[in-house]
Design a protein around this motif. Structure first.
Motif, PDB file in Angstrom:
ATOM      1  N   PHE A  55     -18.984 -15.705  11.362  1.00 32.42           N
ATOM      2  CA  PHE A  55     -18.737 -15.812  13.079  1.00 32.42           C
ATOM      3  C   PHE A  55     -17.233 -14.595  13.553  1.00 32.42           C
ATOM      4  CE2 PHE A  55     -20.544 -20.028  12.622  1.00 32.42           C
ATOM      5  CZ  PHE A  55     -20.904 -19.863  13.845  1.00 32.42           C
ATOM      6  N   GLN A  56     -16.927 -14.061  12.081  1.00 33.01           N
ATOM      7  CA  GLN A  56     -16.150 -12.992  12.286  1.00 33.01           C
ATOM      8  C   GLN A  56     -16.252 -11.496  13.583  1.00 33.01           C
ATOM      9  OE1 GLN A  56     -13.279 -12.596   9.261  1.00 33.01           O
ATOM     10  NE2 GLN A  56     -13.040 -14.825   8.944  1.00 33.01           N
ATOM     11  N   ASN A  57     -15.875 -11.154  13.819  1.00 32.03           N
ATOM     12  CA  ASN A  57     -16.513  -8.776  14.401  1.00 32.03           C
ATOM     13  C   ASN A  57     -16.460  -8.877  13.283  1.00 32.03           C
ATOM     14  OD1 ASN A  57     -15.084  -9.950  16.566  1.00 32.03           O
ATOM     15  ND2 ASN A  57     -13.414  -8.626  16.971  1.00 32.03           N
ATOM     16  N   PHE A  58     -17.983  -7.805  13.293  1.00 33.93           N
ATOM     17  CA  PHE A  58     -18.477  -6.911  12.294  1.00 33.93           C
ATOM     18  C   PHE A  58     -18.513  -7.461  10.481  1.00 33.93           C
ATOM     19  CE2 PHE A  58     -15.280  -4.527  15.268  1.00 33.93           C
ATOM     20  CZ  PHE A  58     -16.119  -3.764  15.762  1.00 33.93           C
ATOM     21  N   THR A  59     -19.121  -8.960  10.695  1.00 34.71           N
ATOM     22  CA  THR A  59     -18.711  -9.263   9.624  1.00 34.71           C
ATOM     23  C   THR A  59     -21.038  -9.970   9.229  1.00 34.71           C
ATOM     24  OG1 THR A  59     -17.455 -10.603   9.770  1.00 34.71           O
ATOM     25  CG2 THR A  59     -18.610 -11.606   7.636  1.00 34.71           C
ATOM     26  N   GLN A  60     -21.251  -9.152   8.562  1.00 38.55           N
ATOM     27  CA  GLN A  60     -22.748  -9.915   8.114  1.00 38.55           C
ATOM     28  C   GLN A  60     -22.954 -10.842   7.080  1.00 38.55           C
ATOM     29  OE1 GLN A  60     -25.177  -6.045   8.765  1.00 38.55           O
ATOM     30  NE2 GLN A  60     -25.808  -7.023  11.239  1.00 38.55           N
ATOM     31  N   GLY A  61     -23.525 -10.746   6.479  1.00 39.10           N
ATOM     32  CA  GLY A  61     -23.987 -12.102   5.198  1.00 39.10           C
ATOM     33  C   GLY A  61     -24.146 -10.966   3.535  1.00 39.10           C
ATOM     34  N   SER A  62     -23.365  -9.935   4.006  1.00 42.04           N
ATOM     35  CA  SER A  62     -23.919  -9.334   2.615  1.00 42.04           C
ATOM     36  C   SER A  62     -23.994  -7.603   2.889  1.00 42.04           C
ATOM     37  CB  SER A  62     -25.028  -9.363   1.632  1.00 42.04           C
ATOM     38  OG  SER A  62     -26.099  -8.880   1.527  1.00 42.04           O
ATOM     39  N   VAL A  63     -23.560  -6.612   1.733  1.00 38.50           N
ATOM     40  CA  VAL A  63     -23.952  -5.325   2.419  1.00 38.50           C
ATOM     41  C   VAL A  63     -25.598  -4.753   2.636  1.00 38.50           C
ATOM     42  CG1 VAL A  63     -23.889  -2.846   1.596  1.00 38.50           C
ATOM     43  CG2 VAL A  63     -21.997  -4.307   1.293  1.00 38.50           C
TER      44      VAL A  63
ATOM     45  N   GLY B 194     -22.416  -9.397  17.260  1.00 46.41           N
ATOM     46  CA  GLY B 194     -23.336 -10.651  18.106  1.00 46.41           C
ATOM     47  C   GLY B 194     -22.483 -12.161  17.349  1.00 46.41           C
ATOM     48  N   LEU B 195     -22.641 -12.391  16.210  1.00 43.57           N
ATOM     49  CA  LEU B 195     -22.472 -13.521  16.211  1.00 43.57           C
ATOM     50  C   LEU B 195     -20.339 -13.975  16.400  1.00 43.57           C
ATOM     51  CD1 LEU B 195     -24.300 -14.751  12.608  1.00 43.57           C
ATOM     52  CD2 LEU B 195     -24.635 -15.732  15.420  1.00 43.57           C
ATOM     53  N   SER B 196     -19.983 -13.101  16.604  1.00 47.77           N
ATOM     54  CA  SER B 196     -18.394 -13.135  17.232  1.00 47.77           C
ATOM     55  C   SER B 196     -18.415 -13.295  18.474  1.00 47.77           C
ATOM     56  CB  SER B 196     -17.822 -11.635  17.047  1.00 47.77           C
ATOM     57  OG  SER B 196     -16.747 -11.960  17.847  1.00 47.77           O
ATOM     58  N   ILE B 197     -19.159 -12.525  19.586  1.00 49.38           N
ATOM     59  CA  ILE B 197     -19.576 -12.578  20.831  1.00 49.38           C
ATOM     60  C   ILE B 197     -20.200 -14.118  21.436  1.00 49.38           C
ATOM     61  CG2 ILE B 197     -21.236 -11.631  23.143  1.00 49.38           C
ATOM     62  CD1 ILE B 197     -20.537  -8.568  21.150  1.00 49.38           C
TER      63      ILE B 197
ATOM     64  N   LEU C 136     -27.980 -16.681  24.152  1.00 49.36           N
ATOM     65  CA  LEU C 136     -29.168 -16.841  23.256  1.00 49.36           C
ATOM     66  C   LEU C 136     -30.366 -15.956  22.608  1.00 49.36           C
ATOM     67  CD1 LEU C 136     -31.284 -19.140  25.695  1.00 49.36           C
ATOM     68  CD2 LEU C 136     -30.585 -19.876  23.407  1.00 49.36           C
ATOM     69  N   ILE C 137     -29.881 -14.795  24.058  1.00 52.90           N
ATOM     70  CA  ILE C 137     -30.761 -12.627  22.560  1.00 52.90           C
ATOM     71  C   ILE C 137     -29.725 -12.615  21.759  1.00 52.90           C
ATOM     72  CG2 ILE C 137     -28.918 -11.567  24.277  1.00 52.90           C
ATOM     73  CD1 ILE C 137     -31.480  -9.815  25.028  1.00 52.90           C
ATOM     74  N   ASN C 138     -28.874 -13.376  21.467  1.00 48.99           N
ATOM     75  CA  ASN C 138     -28.234 -12.641  20.362  1.00 48.99           C
ATOM     76  C   ASN C 138     -28.400 -13.693  19.113  1.00 48.99           C
ATOM     77  OD1 ASN C 138     -25.820 -10.602  19.736  1.00 48.99           O
ATOM     78  ND2 ASN C 138     -25.115 -11.888  21.904  1.00 48.99           N
ATOM     79  N   LEU C 139     -28.473 -15.251  19.454  1.00 51.56           N
ATOM     80  CA  LEU C 139     -29.021 -15.872  18.068  1.00 51.56           C
ATOM     81  C   LEU C 139     -30.808 -16.016  17.939  1.00 51.56           C
ATOM     82  CD1 LEU C 139     -27.059 -19.079  19.471  1.00 51.56           C
ATOM     83  CD2 LEU C 139     -26.414 -17.853  17.635  1.00 51.56           C
ATOM     84  N   VAL C 140     -31.350 -16.041  19.210  1.00 50.75           N
ATOM     85  CA  VAL C 140     -32.533 -16.081  18.352  1.00 50.75           C
ATOM     86  C   VAL C 140     -33.136 -14.706  18.215  1.00 50.75           C
ATOM     87  CG1 VAL C 140     -34.612 -15.820  19.975  1.00 50.75           C
ATOM     88  CG2 VAL C 140     -33.151 -17.315  20.678  1.00 50.75           C
ATOM     89  N   GLY C 141     -32.416 -13.468  18.873  1.00 48.91           N
ATOM     90  CA  GLY C 141     -32.767 -12.114  18.629  1.00 48.91           C
ATOM     91  C   GLY C 141     -31.943 -12.084  16.585  1.00 48.91           C
ATOM     92  N   ASN C 142     -31.007 -12.293  16.681  1.00 48.84           N
ATOM     93  CA  ASN C 142     -30.370 -12.859  14.960  1.00 48.84           C
ATOM     94  C   ASN C 142     -32.068 -13.205  14.441  1.00 48.84           C
ATOM     95  OD1 ASN C 142     -28.556 -11.284  15.220  1.00 48.84           O
ATOM     96  ND2 ASN C 142     -26.661 -13.246  14.361  1.00 48.84           N
ATOM     97  N   ALA C 143     -32.081 -14.444  14.796  1.00 51.93           N
ATOM     98  CA  ALA C 143     -33.777 -15.004  13.800  1.00 51.93           C
ATOM     99  C   ALA C 143     -34.318 -14.455  13.779  1.00 51.93           C
ATOM    100  CB  ALA C 143     -33.499 -16.325  13.938  1.00 51.93           C
TER     101      ALA C 143
ATOM    102  N   GLU D   1     -22.489 -24.885  15.521  1.00 58.20           N
ATOM    103  CA  GLU D   1     -22.639 -25.416  14.818  1.00 58.20           C
ATOM    104  C   GLU D   1     -23.717 -24.368  13.474  1.00 58.20           C
ATOM    105  OE1 GLU D   1     -20.439 -27.539  13.448  1.00 58.20           O
ATOM    106  OE2 GLU D   1     -19.378 -27.812  14.749  1.00 58.20           O
ATOM    107  N   LEU D   2     -23.373 -24.206  12.379  1.00 63.98           N
ATOM    108  CA  LEU D   2     -24.084 -23.855  11.594  1.00 63.98           C
ATOM    109  C   LEU D   2     -24.627 -24.599  10.676  1.00 63.98           C
ATOM    110  CD1 LEU D   2     -26.014 -21.039  10.323  1.00 63.98           C
ATOM    111  CD2 LEU D   2     -23.882 -20.240   9.411  1.00 63.98           C
ATOM    112  N   GLU D   3     -25.871 -24.722  10.157  1.00 64.85           N
ATOM    113  CA  GLU D   3     -26.879 -25.538   8.542  1.00 64.85           C
ATOM    114  C   GLU D   3     -27.375 -24.316   8.165  1.00 64.85           C
ATOM    115  OE1 GLU D   3     -28.266 -29.262  10.012  1.00 64.85           O
ATOM    116  OE2 GLU D   3     -26.908 -29.501  11.437  1.00 64.85           O
ATOM    117  N   SER D   4     -27.164 -23.986   7.090  1.00 61.45           N
ATOM    118  CA  SER D   4     -28.662 -22.898   6.582  1.00 61.45           C
ATOM    119  C   SER D   4     -28.553 -23.333   4.671  1.00 61.45           C
ATOM    120  CB  SER D   4     -27.687 -21.636   6.902  1.00 61.45           C
ATOM    121  OG  SER D   4     -28.211 -20.737   6.432  1.00 61.45           O
ATOM    122  N   THR D   5     -29.438 -22.727   4.343  1.00 61.01           N
ATOM    123  CA  THR D   5     -29.365 -22.796   3.219  1.00 61.01           C
ATOM    124  C   THR D   5     -30.629 -21.400   2.330  1.00 61.01           C
ATOM    125  OG1 THR D   5     -29.991 -24.982   2.894  1.00 61.01           O
ATOM    126  CG2 THR D   5     -31.019 -23.564   0.741  1.00 61.01           C
TER     127      THR D   5
END
Length: 739
Positions: free
Chosen positions: A537-545, A557-560, A485-492, A573-577
């Motif tokens: 959800f892969q290691n060291f991956t974010q949406g973009s540079v 975070g999401l990999s963990i 939760l601290i990863n998911l809520v922290g990301n949000a 599961e992920l739903e996103s726009t």
């Protein structure tokens, strides 16, 4: 025409003896080569039994190369198959896959050994299981089962059912897993393989325990313990004690649960001491089985080769012309082989250079991890230690609330540090899931409180919806749900500005023994594109540079989160726009407990400390960090112990020589002489005083060196205060300072 026919017959008569002699010479050469290959593999098998994996790999590689040079596909498949199993045993998954793919390719050819193909499919399944590709592993196991059902090698079929049962258990299909483990036990009994019988019983006991079939689980684990003890399988015996401790706990037999968890810890400690060569020790009990399996494979290949040679000899007399052409082919093959050998030598040179570079990189990585572990744990000790001291000084309710949040965040940060430094451990599924009674709602509120300031700074509103029908107390791993939760809520919170983050927990269904819950974390932030959702959800991956530069973060975070949910038998599961926000959701099954009061925390029985006996005991704290000195000193003095401090190893040696202390707490990394050198010097004139390593170095890192230097025990920083005093109490008691 008749003249042509005579010339043709004369040619045949000339070729016939030459061909037969050539064939006999070729067969003799092949026999010699086969014996050499078989000899190399036999010696390799003995090296495995003696835990000499390096020598075994070298011998198998020579056997494989010799088979490749002589184009002996049967022996090539055998050697590659053995090499694959060896690489898998020692943790080199990439090499194992490469060799096994070669073996399968050869065994799929006509007239190849179906038994060997079945083994290769089992190995392929194990490789996929290492990567947690359960679907692919299941496909290979189905192929192996189909082949092996018609072959009298029940120990191989037992391995198939054992792996299938493990997959079913991972998917929480405990009933199916129980049936498969029963099949594995039946086949292992047919083969008389006691190791597989014990291993199958242990895994069966674990799924029976999950189904609350306590009596049957107890019978299975007792059978496994009896075999493991009589046959000397220490790793299986250790694992059986872990399961039997949980069974005893379910039966409310707390003394037995404590006794068996202590036995498990003892075996685990002994196994750690065996890691001197860097070899994977977890599978050491399978070495003899590996040896026996390889010998059977060699014998099977000998029989198959003998039959093939007999058939070839009969055909050779009728096919002289074909053999003549083969002589020409062999000549060409020799030329090709020479060129291939030159290429192989060049490649071997490249591989040696690459190997050296990899070893250097690995050494640099190990040194970096050792340094960064110490550097991160040292300030964490100050955070957790000061928090403990402040909580013990009667803070106000408002201050206590903030200190509790600080304590929670410190515990989470320490866990996160451990996961980042040893992400391979998490991905290898070696993290154990605890089963502790805790208040789920309170746990989530602690996470939200810890993230409240970050949300407020970004203008975000945190909304928490908790289904009132969810039981107040559940049985599971509280730290794991906090990390998720601290990863998911922290990301949000991080990717949302002037918006809101909704946290919802709903009950899906509930029985007398378990509750199925659905979690949702939804935000109105940046959102994630469809393309990036595939690898987010892969290691060291974010949406973009651009996102990385704007918001920061490691991308771990999401990999963990994914790895932790895999351990809990769930999936995120992920739903996103893009531009509208994201919603992450997952389901978790929690067991329910009827324990109340003191029974709600059975682990407290571990901390059996006589604090009165500790009073007025004189302790020497050897620590160069002034903050850590102060924290350790205050914790000791609050429990009425007498404390003296040494700033470095030289001062510690002199004080130990000139004064009387009941116990010494020794840091490892200090200016001047290290804690290890100081301990070695103290042991020259005082062999009795308990010396405990109070250090930020991880326990597994240098445990042998610590004990050789004369340390009695190790306390890793940061620590729980109860564990800290338990270690001190044990050290004083073992030194007979008090009874």
């Amino acid at each position: 025409m008749s003249k042509f026919l005579i010339h043709f017959l004369l040619l045949v008569l000339c070729i016939l003896p030459t061909s037969i002699v050539a064939q006999e010479v070729d067969l003799a050469t092949q026999k010699i080569t086969n014996k050499k290959i078989d000899s190399l593999l036999t010696v390799a098998a003995l090296a495995i039994e003696n835990n000499d994996y390096t020598t075994s790999a070298q011998l198998m590689t020579r056997a494989r190369d010799l088979a490749k040079e002589t184009n002996n596909k049967g022996r090539l498949g055998l050697a590659s198959s053995a090499l694959s199993r060896l690489y898998l045993l020692t943790g080199n998954v990439e090499k194992a896959r490469e060799e096994n793919d070669l073996a399968i390719k050869i065994q799929l050819e006509p007239n190849s050994s179906k038994e060997s193909l079945g083994q290769n499919y089992i190995t392929a399944a194990k490789i996929e299981l290492q990567e947690r590709n359960y679907s692919e592993a299941s496909k290979y196991l189905e192929k192996a089962e189909k082949i092996l059902k018609n072959i009298s090698r029940p120990e191989l079929l037992a391995k198939v059912y054992l792996s299938q049962g493990a997959i079913a258990s991972t998917k929480n299909n405990t009933q199916k897993a129980e049936e498969l483990f029963d099949l594995a036990i039946s086949q292992a009994n047919n083969a008389g393989n006691k190791f597989l019988i014990a291993k199958s019983n242990i895994q069966k006991a674990e799924v029976l325990l999950l189904q609350k079939k306590i009596k049957e689980a107890s019978a299975a684990i007792n059978n496994a313990q009896e075999i493991s003890s009589s046959e000397n399988y220490p790793n299986l015996l250790s694992e059986s004690y872990r399961i039997s401790s949980r069974i005893a706990e379910e039966q409310n037999d707390i003394p037995k649960a404590y006794e068996h968890i202590m036995l498990y810890n003892d075996y685990t400690e002994k196994n750690r001491k065996n890691k001197e060569t860097g070899i994977v020790v977890d599978f050491v009990n399978e070495n003899k089985e590996f040896n026996a399996q390889l010998k059977k494979d060699i014998e099977s290949e000998r029989v198959r080769t003998k039959k093939a040679n007999t058939f070839t000899t009969v055909l050779s007399i009728a096919m002289v012309t074909v053999l003549s052409l083969l002589i020409l082919s062999l000549y060409k093959n020799n030329n090709l082989r020479t060129k291939a050998n030159e290429l192989l030598q060049a490649k071997n040179t490249e591989l040696i250079v690459a190997k050296d570079n990899a070893e250097k990189a690995s050494m640099v990585k190990a040194q970096f991890l050792s340094t960064i572990t110490h550097e991160l744990r040292t300030p964490m000790y100050a955070v957790t230690g000061l928090t403990h001291l402040l909580l013990s000084e009667n803070p106000t309710e408002e201050q206590k609330k903030h200190l509790d949040s600080l304590k929670f965040s410190g515990e989470y940060l320490l866990s996160l540090i451990n996961n980042i430094l040893d992400l391979n451990k998490l991905e290898a599924n070696k993290v154990e899931v605890e089963q502790t009674a805790f208040n789920l709602k309170k746990r989530i509120e602690d996470v939200l409180f810890a993230l409240g300031k970050s949300a407020k700074d970004k203008g975000n509103k945190l909304n928490f919806e908790f289904d009132p029908d969810i039981p107040e107390e559940v049985l599971g791993d509280p730290l794991m749900i906090s990390q998720i939760l601290i990863n998911l809520v922290g990301n949000a919170v991080k990717f949302t500005r002037d918006g809101q983050v909704d946290i919802r927990v709903q009950k899906i269904k509930q029985t007398e023994s378990e509750a199925h819950l659905h979690f949702e974390i939804e935000d109105t932030g940046e959102g994630i594109s469809k393309k990036k959702q595939k690898n987010i959800f892969q290691n060291f991956t974010q949406g973009s540079v651009a996102i990385n530069r704007k918001f920061g973060g490691t991308g771990l975070g999401l990999s963990i989160v994914k790895n932790l949910l895999d351990l809990l038998g769930s999936k995120v599961e992920l739903e996103s726009t893009l531009g509208k926000g994201s919603k992450f959701s997952f389901n978790i099954k929690y067991n329910l407990t009827k324990q109340t009061g003191e029974e709600a925390n059975p682990h407290n029985i571990i901390y059996d400390i006589d604090y009165v006996a500790l009073e007025n005991r004189k302790i020497l704290v050897v620590e160069d960090n002034k903050i850590n000195q102060m924290i350790t000193r205050k914790i000791l003095e609050k429990n009425k112990m007498v404390c003296d401090v040494a700033d470095n190893g030289e001062i510690a040696v002199e004080k130990a020589r000139s004064q009387d202390f009941d116990l010494i707490l020794m840091d490892i990394h200090m200016p001047g002489i290290s804690g290890i050198e100081a301990t070695e010097q103290i042991r020259l004139f005082d062999k009795e005083i308990p010396i405990l390593a109070l250090t930020a170095v991880t326990i597994d890192e240098n445990i042998d060196e610590f004990h050789e230097a004369g340390f009695n025990d190790i306390i890793p920083k940061p620590y729980k205060v109860e564990e800290f005093f338990q270690k001190i109490h044990n050290g004083l008691k073992q030194a007979k300072v008090f009874n």
